[in-house]
Write a protein that holds these residues in place. Structure first.
Motif, PDB file in Angstrom:
ATOM      1  N   HIS A 269      36.314  14.459 -13.885  1.00 41.70           N
ATOM      2  CA  HIS A 269      35.767  15.802 -14.129  1.00 41.70           C
ATOM      3  C   HIS A 269      36.154  16.771 -13.020  1.00 41.70           C
ATOM      4  O   HIS A 269      36.339  16.367 -11.873  1.00 41.70           O
ATOM      5  CB  HIS A 269      34.235  15.753 -14.195  1.00 41.70           C
TER       6      HIS A 269
ATOM      7  N   GLY B 146      38.964  27.700 -11.743  1.00 50.36           N
ATOM      8  CA  GLY B 146      40.226  27.053 -12.068  1.00 50.36           C
ATOM      9  C   GLY B 146      40.089  25.624 -12.575  1.00 50.36           C
ATOM     10  O   GLY B 146      41.092  24.952 -12.799  1.00 50.36           O
ATOM     11  N   ALA B 147      38.866  25.134 -12.767  1.00 47.40           N
ATOM     12  CA  ALA B 147      38.661  23.759 -13.240  1.00 47.40           C
ATOM     13  C   ALA B 147      39.272  23.590 -14.629  1.00 47.40           C
ATOM     14  O   ALA B 147      39.178  24.469 -15.481  1.00 47.40           O
ATOM     15  CB  ALA B 147      37.178  23.424 -13.280  1.00 47.40           C
ATOM     16  N   LYS B 148      39.902  22.455 -14.843  1.00 48.09           N
ATOM     17  CA  LYS B 148      40.513  22.111 -16.125  1.00 48.09           C
ATOM     18  C   LYS B 148      39.947  20.774 -16.601  1.00 48.09           C
ATOM     19  O   LYS B 148      39.477  19.968 -15.801  1.00 48.09           O
ATOM     20  CB  LYS B 148      42.033  21.981 -15.981  1.00 48.09           C
ATOM     21  N   ASN B 149      40.032  20.548 -17.895  1.00 53.86           N
ATOM     22  CA  ASN B 149      39.648  19.254 -18.447  1.00 53.86           C
ATOM     23  C   ASN B 149      40.583  18.185 -17.891  1.00 53.86           C
ATOM     24  O   ASN B 149      41.770  18.431 -17.688  1.00 53.86           O
ATOM     25  CB  ASN B 149      39.743  19.271 -19.970  1.00 53.86           C
ATOM     26  N   LYS B 150      40.018  17.028 -17.642  1.00 48.71           N
ATOM     27  CA  LYS B 150      40.783  15.871 -17.183  1.00 48.71           C
ATOM     28  C   LYS B 150      40.536  14.769 -18.208  1.00 48.71           C
ATOM     29  O   LYS B 150      40.490  15.053 -19.406  1.00 48.71           O
ATOM     30  CB  LYS B 150      40.309  15.450 -15.792  1.00 48.71           C
TER      31      LYS B 150
ATOM     32  N   GLU C 145      35.735  19.636 -18.150  1.00 52.94           N
ATOM     33  CA  GLU C 145      35.316  20.387 -16.969  1.00 52.94           C
ATOM     34  C   GLU C 145      33.821  20.661 -17.126  1.00 52.94           C
ATOM     35  O   GLU C 145      33.308  20.701 -18.233  1.00 52.94           O
ATOM     36  CB  GLU C 145      36.140  21.670 -16.783  1.00 52.94           C
TER      37      GLU C 145
ATOM     38  N   ASN D 123      31.913  23.298 -15.705  1.00 55.09           N
ATOM     39  CA  ASN D 123      31.402  24.644 -15.443  1.00 55.09           C
ATOM     40  C   ASN D 123      30.400  25.057 -16.517  1.00 55.09           C
ATOM     41  O   ASN D 123      30.608  24.789 -17.698  1.00 55.09           O
ATOM     42  CB  ASN D 123      32.539  25.662 -15.401  1.00 55.09           C
TER      43      ASN D 123
ATOM     44  N   GLU E 203      35.614  23.934 -24.123  1.00 53.83           N
ATOM     45  CA  GLU E 203      36.820  24.354 -24.823  1.00 53.83           C
ATOM     46  C   GLU E 203      38.020  23.487 -24.445  1.00 53.83           C
ATOM     47  O   GLU E 203      38.260  23.206 -23.281  1.00 53.83           O
ATOM     48  CB  GLU E 203      37.118  25.815 -24.491  1.00 53.83           C
ATOM     49  N   GLY E 204      38.740  23.036 -25.464  1.00 50.30           N
ATOM     50  CA  GLY E 204      39.972  22.295 -25.249  1.00 50.30           C
ATOM     51  C   GLY E 204      39.807  20.819 -24.966  1.00 50.30           C
ATOM     52  O   GLY E 204      40.797  20.114 -24.778  1.00 50.30           O
ATOM     53  N   TYR E 205      38.577  20.321 -24.943  1.00 50.97           N
ATOM     54  CA  TYR E 205      38.372  18.894 -24.679  1.00 50.97           C
ATOM     55  C   TYR E 205      38.119  18.162 -25.991  1.00 50.97           C
ATOM     56  O   TYR E 205      37.383  18.650 -26.848  1.00 50.97           O
ATOM     57  CB  TYR E 205      37.201  18.654 -23.711  1.00 50.97           C
TER      58      TYR E 205
ATOM     59  N   ASP F   4      32.300  30.352 -15.743  1.00 54.04           N
ATOM     60  CA  ASP F   4      33.597  30.718 -15.173  1.00 54.04           C
ATOM     61  C   ASP F   4      33.903  29.990 -13.878  1.00 54.04           C
ATOM     62  O   ASP F   4      34.917  30.254 -13.232  1.00 54.04           O
ATOM     63  CB  ASP F   4      33.632  32.233 -14.928  1.00 54.04           C
TER      64      ASP F   4
END
Length: 129
Positions: free
Chosen positions: A39, A44-48, A52, A54, A65-67, A125
């Motif tokens: 995580h 700037g955190a992104k899914n791993k 993420e 946030n 979003e996007g996971y 954010d």
């Protein structure tokens, strides 16, 4: 004089409470190190491997979003709060059977509370509230 004494007591209590909170957040940041492999949090955190985190406080499970979540997470009906998180983090697979989260959990109550103090300070954010 009585009012002045009461004011000093209230001020000292407020400062002590703020200091205790800061220590919890700092300890939570340290606790987050065990989560970092999967995580991310902050600007700037992104899914791993995991989503993420946030804006976790108040977010519905399965909605980052996007996971690509498991159906179990998407359909859990959980809206993350301190109480939900503390129950979940003890044993994720027991709380959400079928979750993809391959983590045994955090049994130490103080560590789990400190972790929540750290996570819950970030808005959607990744900025600290």
């Amino acid at each position: 004089m009585k009012n002045l004494s009461l004011s000093v007591i209230v001020l000292v209590s407020a400062v002590a409470a703020t200091g205790a909170r800061a220590q919890d957040v700092a300890a939570g940041e340290t606790a987050f190190h065990i989560c970092m492999a999967c995580h991310a949090i902050g600007e700037g955190a992104k899914n791993k491997v995991g989503p993420e985190l946030n804006g976790l406080d108040g977010r519905k499970s399965g909605t980052a979003e996007g996971y690509s979540y498991s159906e179990a997470n998407k359909n859990s009906g959980i809206t993350w709060s301190k109480e939900q998180f503390l129950d979940y983090i003890k044993d994720p697979k027991a709380k959400i059977p079928g979750t993809k989260m391959a983590f045994a959990g955090i049994k130490n109550e103080k560590q789990a509370n400190d972790l929540w103090a750290y996570l819950s300070q970030f808005d959607k954010d990744g900025k600290k509230k």
